[in-house]
Write a protein that holds these residues in place. Structure first.
Motif, PDB file in Angstrom:
ATOM      1  N   ASN A 145      41.744  54.530  29.660  1.00  0.00           N
ATOM      2  CA  ASN A 145      42.320  55.472  30.612  1.00  0.00           C
ATOM      3  C   ASN A 145      41.441  55.611  31.838  1.00  0.00           C
ATOM      4  O   ASN A 145      40.853  56.652  32.069  1.00  0.00           O
ATOM      5  CB  ASN A 145      42.482  56.851  29.952  1.00  0.00           C
ATOM      6  N   PRO A 146      41.275  54.573  32.630  1.00  0.00           N
ATOM      7  CA  PRO A 146      40.421  54.709  33.805  1.00  0.00           C
ATOM      8  C   PRO A 146      41.040  55.687  34.789  1.00  0.00           C
ATOM      9  O   PRO A 146      42.254  55.803  34.861  1.00  0.00           O
ATOM     10  CB  PRO A 146      40.389  53.292  34.382  1.00  0.00           C
ATOM     11  N   SER A 147      40.168  56.367  35.516  1.00  0.00           N
ATOM     12  CA  SER A 147      40.673  57.381  36.431  1.00  0.00           C
ATOM     13  C   SER A 147      41.360  56.720  37.612  1.00  0.00           C
ATOM     14  O   SER A 147      41.199  55.523  37.863  1.00  0.00           O
ATOM     15  CB  SER A 147      39.497  58.213  36.927  1.00  0.00           C
ATOM     16  N   PHE A 148      42.074  57.544  38.340  1.00  0.00           N
ATOM     17  CA  PHE A 148      42.730  57.072  39.564  1.00  0.00           C
ATOM     18  C   PHE A 148      41.672  56.546  40.533  1.00  0.00           C
ATOM     19  O   PHE A 148      41.855  55.514  41.175  1.00  0.00           O
ATOM     20  CB  PHE A 148      43.512  58.224  40.183  1.00  0.00           C
ATOM     21  N   ALA A 174      41.485  52.934  42.267  1.00  0.00           N
ATOM     22  CA  ALA A 174      41.453  52.839  43.734  1.00  0.00           C
ATOM     23  C   ALA A 174      40.231  52.035  44.176  1.00  0.00           C
ATOM     24  O   ALA A 174      40.325  51.171  45.054  1.00  0.00           O
ATOM     25  CB  ALA A 174      41.427  54.231  44.350  1.00  0.00           C
ATOM     26  N   LEU A 175      39.071  52.287  43.516  1.00  0.00           N
ATOM     27  CA  LEU A 175      37.848  51.563  43.888  1.00  0.00           C
ATOM     28  C   LEU A 175      37.965  50.081  43.572  1.00  0.00           C
ATOM     29  O   LEU A 175      37.584  49.231  44.382  1.00  0.00           O
ATOM     30  CB  LEU A 175      36.651  52.148  43.125  1.00  0.00           C
ATOM     31  N   SER A 176      38.537  49.770  42.380  1.00  0.00           N
ATOM     32  CA  SER A 176      38.699  48.352  42.016  1.00  0.00           C
ATOM     33  C   SER A 176      39.603  47.654  43.020  1.00  0.00           C
ATOM     34  O   SER A 176      39.351  46.510  43.417  1.00  0.00           O
ATOM     35  CB  SER A 176      39.327  48.192  40.633  1.00  0.00           C
ATOM     36  N   SER A 177      40.668  48.350  43.442  1.00  0.00           N
ATOM     37  CA  SER A 177      41.600  47.743  44.396  1.00  0.00           C
ATOM     38  C   SER A 177      40.900  47.523  45.735  1.00  0.00           C
ATOM     39  O   SER A 177      41.053  46.464  46.356  1.00  0.00           O
ATOM     40  CB  SER A 177      42.825  48.633  44.606  1.00  0.00           C
ATOM     41  N   LEU A 178      40.116  48.531  46.164  1.00  0.00           N
ATOM     42  CA  LEU A 178      39.398  48.405  47.443  1.00  0.00           C
ATOM     43  C   LEU A 178      38.434  47.219  47.394  1.00  0.00           C
ATOM     44  O   LEU A 178      38.354  46.427  48.340  1.00  0.00           O
ATOM     45  CB  LEU A 178      38.633  49.701  47.739  1.00  0.00           C
ATOM     46  N   LEU A 179      37.737  47.083  46.258  1.00  0.00           N
ATOM     47  CA  LEU A 179      36.787  45.973  46.126  1.00  0.00           C
ATOM     48  C   LEU A 179      37.518  44.636  46.140  1.00  0.00           C
ATOM     49  O   LEU A 179      37.034  43.659  46.721  1.00  0.00           O
ATOM     50  CB  LEU A 179      35.983  46.116  44.826  1.00  0.00           C
ATOM     51  N   ALA A 180      38.693  44.598  45.493  1.00  0.00           N
ATOM     52  CA  ALA A 180      39.465  43.351  45.471  1.00  0.00           C
ATOM     53  C   ALA A 180      39.878  42.964  46.892  1.00  0.00           C
ATOM     54  O   ALA A 180      39.744  41.809  47.305  1.00  0.00           O
ATOM     55  CB  ALA A 180      40.690  43.516  44.581  1.00  0.00           C
ATOM     56  N   ILE A 181      40.355  43.962  47.649  1.00  0.00           N
ATOM     57  CA  ILE A 181      40.770  43.700  49.038  1.00  0.00           C
ATOM     58  C   ILE A 181      39.551  43.261  49.854  1.00  0.00           C
ATOM     59  O   ILE A 181      39.607  42.321  50.649  1.00  0.00           O
ATOM     60  CB  ILE A 181      41.407  44.956  49.657  1.00  0.00           C
ATOM     61  N   ASP A 182      38.425  43.937  49.617  1.00  0.00           N
ATOM     62  CA  ASP A 182      37.187  43.639  50.344  1.00  0.00           C
ATOM     63  C   ASP A 182      36.774  42.177  50.126  1.00  0.00           C
ATOM     64  O   ASP A 182      36.482  41.455  51.083  1.00  0.00           O
ATOM     65  CB  ASP A 182      36.101  44.598  49.830  1.00  0.00           C
ATOM     66  N   LEU A 183      36.770  41.752  48.850  1.00  0.00           N
ATOM     67  CA  LEU A 183      36.348  40.378  48.543  1.00  0.00           C
ATOM     68  C   LEU A 183      37.298  39.364  49.158  1.00  0.00           C
ATOM     69  O   LEU A 183      36.883  38.361  49.740  1.00  0.00           O
ATOM     70  CB  LEU A 183      36.282  40.167  47.018  1.00  0.00           C
TER      71      LEU A 183
END
Ligand SMILES: CC(C)=CCC/C(C)=C/COP(=O)(O)O
Length: 286
Positions: A88-91, A95-104
Motif C-alpha cells: 500500500n504505497p502512499s500517494f 507521485a515521486l516514482s512517477s516524477l523520477l520516471a519522467i525525470d530519467l
C-alpha cells in the motif's frame, strides 16, 4: 518505477506497484489477489523473513486483526503486516516514482551532447566550454585574483565574501551529494576536469548551484547595464541546461541545484562579513 510492461491492469485506479522476479516494478490491483509469483517472492524475501523472525509472539498475536483484514484483501492468503504495508504505497510514493520516471526519460532524451556520436555531438566542445565557465576553479581563481588586485576596501569586501560563498557552496553541495548518493546518468561520460570524489554523484548539480548563487551575487553587487544583467541570467540558465545536454545530470539535479544556489545566496547575505567584522574576527583569532 512503474514498468510500461506492467501486468495485471496496470495504470488503473486502485493499483499498486510490487517488484517482480526480474527486479522491475509491476502494478497489481488492491481489490484482487496478487499474482502467485509476487506472493511467493514475498514469502521467500530475506528482508521480510528477517522482519518476521524478529517479531515477538506478542506482537504477532496483537496484529491478528490487521492480518485478518489483509487476508480478506488478498483472497484468503494471510500476509504478514509488514508485507501488507509494502503493498500500500502512499500517494506521495507513487507521485515521486512517477516524477523520477519522467525525470530519467526526459534527461535521457535531452542528453543530446553526451558523446561525440550523439545527435548533437558536434556542439559538445561548446557545451564543455560552458561547463568550464561554471566550474569551481576559474571562479575561485578569479575571486582570489580580484581580491589581490582590488585597491578599494569595498571591492575587497565583495571579493572576500564571494570567495567565502564559493567555498561554502562546495562544502554544502559535497554534503548533499554524499548524503543523497544519486548516481550520474548512465549515458554520462566521466571526463570532467578537476573533480572531488563526491562528484561521482549527481544530486544536486554543483554547476547549477554555483551558477544560480553567483548570478544573484553579481546582480546584487556589481553595477551592470541591463543587457549585461540579462547576459548573466542567460549564462546561468545555459550552465544548468548544458549539464543535461552533456548527460552529466538529470533534470531534477539541475532544478534542485538552481533552487539550492538561490537559497545559498540568502545565506551569504545573512553571513556577510564586513571589514570591521573581519578585523574583529582576526583580532579574536590572533
Ligand atoms: C575542484 C573544484 C574546486 C570544484 C569541483 C567542481 C565540480 C567538478 C563540480 C561538479 O559539478 P556538477 O555536480 O555540476 O557536475
Amino acid at each position: 518505477m512503474p514498468s510500461p510492461k506492467a501486468k495485471n491492469n496496470s495504470g488503473r485506479s486502485g493499483s499498486v506497484p510490487g517488484v517482480s522476479s526480474n527486479g522491475r516494478y509491476e502494478f497489481m490491483s488492491l481489490n484482487r489477489s496478487p499474482p502467485p509469483h509476487l506472493l511467493q517472492r514475498q514469502g521467500s524475501d530475506p528482508t521480510s523473513a528477517r522482519l518476521r523472525a524478529s517479531e515477538s509472539p506478542t506482537r504477532r498475536r496483537g496484529s491478528g486483526s490487521s492480518n485478518a483484514s489483509s487476508s480478506s484483501a488478498t483472497g484468503g492468503q494471510q500476509l504478514p503486516e509488514e508485507d501488507c504495508m509494502r503493498l500500500n504505497p502512499s500517494f506521495v510514493g507513487i507521485a515521486l516514482s512517477s516524477l523520477l520516471a519522467i525525470d530519467l526519460w526526459l534527461s535521457k532524451r535531452l542528453g543530446v551532447c553526451a558523446c561525440e556520436d550523439s545527435s548533437w555531438g558536434s556542439i559538445r566542445p561548446l557545451m564543455k566550454l560552458v561547463e568550464i565557465s561554471g566550474h569551481g576553479i576559474p571562479w575561485l581563481a578569479g575571486a582570489l585574483y580580484c581580491l589581490y588586485k582590488s585597491d578599494s576596501a569595498a571591492g575587497q569586501e565583495v571579493m572576500l565574501n564571494l570567495l567565502m560563498a564559493l567555498v561554502m557552496d562546495l562544502v554544502l553541495v559535497g554534503v548533499v551529494k554524499a548524503v543523497v548518493r544519486r548516481r550520474r546518468p548512465s549515458h554520462n561520460r566521466m571526463d570532467m576536469f578537476a573533480t572531488f570524489s563526491v562528484d561521482r554523484y549527481s544530486f544536486p548539480s554543483g554547476h547549477a548551484t554555483r551558477a544560480a548563487m553567483c548570478a544573484r551575487f553579481l546582480l546584487a553587487h556589481l553595477v551592470l547595464a541591463a543587457p549585461l544583467r540579462v547576459l548573466v541570467l542567460l549564462w546561468a540558465a545555459l550552465v544548468g541546461f548544458s549539464r543535461v545536454l552533456l548527460g552529466r545530470h538529470n533534470v531534477t539535479d539541475v532544478a534542485f541545484g538552481f533552487g539550492m544556489g538561490y537559497c545559498q545566496y540568502n545565506l551569504v547575505e545573512m553571513l556577510w562579513v564586513s571589514p570591521v567584522g573581519l578585523q574583529l574576527l582576526l583580532g579574536q583569532v590572533g
